[in-house]
Design a protein around this motif. Structure first.
Motif: not given
Length: 218
Positions: A22-28, A76-85
Motif C-alpha cells: 500500500g505504499f506509493t512509489l516513484d520508480g524504485d 513532506p510527502a502526502p499520506e500513502h494509501p495505507n496511511g503511512a506518514l
C-alpha cells in the motif's frame, strides 16, 4: 553546527513488495515525510544497505554505511494509501554502545539520551539521536549475541525502520496476516505492530501510531 538529517535510506527490497503493502512509489523510490527510501532489490543484499546524511562531518560512523548528501530536504510527502506518514525512527545495532555513541557525537549527530533499561527483546541499553524529524535508535547487542558473533570489536550496523501511520489499527487490518497484532509501544501513549516475513521484505519494519518521535527520547 549544522543539524544532521537523513536524505535517503537504501533498502535491499523489491519495489513491488512495498507497492503491494500500500505504499506509493516513484520508480524504485518511496518518500515518507522528507526521507526517501531507495528500494534497490533483493539482489543488492539484505535489509538496510546504507543511508545518505546532510550535515555530517565524516562518513566514518563506526561501521554504519554512510554517504553525504547536499540535496535540500523535500517537502513532506502526502499520506500513502495505507496511511503511512513518515519515518519515525531508524534502528542500528552496536556491539559496543559507548564506542558507537562517541563516534556519532564526534561526527555531529545530536545525542538526546541513553536509556539504561532493557528492551522487550533483551537489549540492555539504547542511545537516541535526533536527525531532524527522525530518531536514530542505537541498540546495544545483548550478551548472548556478543558471545555468538565474536565479541565487541565489530562495527555497528543499520538494522531496521519504524514508520508512523495515521490509523495504525486500519493499516494492520489492511495488511492482514502480513502484520502482527497491535500492542502498546515502549513510548507512552503509542502503539506498535510489526510486518511479518510473509510480506516479502528483508528489512525489519515496525508500524507505529502517531506521536512525537523525539518527545519520548528528548
Amino acid at each position: 553546527m549544522t543539524a544532521v538529517t537523513i536524505d535517503e535510506i537504501e533498502l535491499a527490497d523489491d519495489p513491488g513488495a512495498w507497492e503491494a503493502l500500500g505504499f506509493t512509489l516513484d520508480g524504485d523510490s518511496c518518500r515518507l515525510g522528507s526521507v526517501v527510501l531507495g528500494l534497490r532489490g533483493a539482489q543488492a543484499g539484505r535489509s538496510v544497505l546504507g543511508w545518505s546524511l546532510r550535515g555530517v562531518t565524516t562518513t566514518d560512523l563506526d561501521g554504519l554505511a554512510t554517504s553525504t548528501s547536499s540535496r535540500p530536504p523535500a517537502a513532506p510527502a502526502p499520506e500513502h494509501p495505507n496511511g503511512a506518514l513518515a519515518v519515525d525512527h531508524v534502528v542500528a545495532m552496536s556491539p559496543s554502545l559507548d564506542r558507537t555513541v562517541g563516534v556519532l557525537q564526534a561526527a555531529g549527530l545530536d545525542l538526546r539520551r541513553i536509556r539504561e533499561e532493557p528492551t522487550p527483546a533483551g537489549a540492555p541499553r539504547q542511545a537516541f539521536f535526533r536527525l531532524g524529524e527522525v530518531i536514530l535508535e542505537v541498540v546495544q547487542e545483548p550478551a548472548e549475541v556478543l558471545e555468538r558473533e565474536g565479541g565487541p570489536d565489530r562495527p555497528a550496523r543499520l538494522w531496521g525502520l519504524a514508520l508512523v501511520f495515521a490509523d495504525l489499527p486500519r493499516a494492520v487490518e489492511t495488511l492482514g496476516d502480513d502484520a502482527s497484532p497491535v500492542r502498546d509501544a515502549v513510548q507512552p501513549g503509542r502503539q506498535i505492530a510489526t510486518v511479518r516475513r510473509s510480506a516479502g521484505l528483508s528489512v525489519p519494519l515496525a508500524l507505529m501510531s502517531r506521536g512525537d518521535p523525539a518527545g519520548a527520547h528528548a
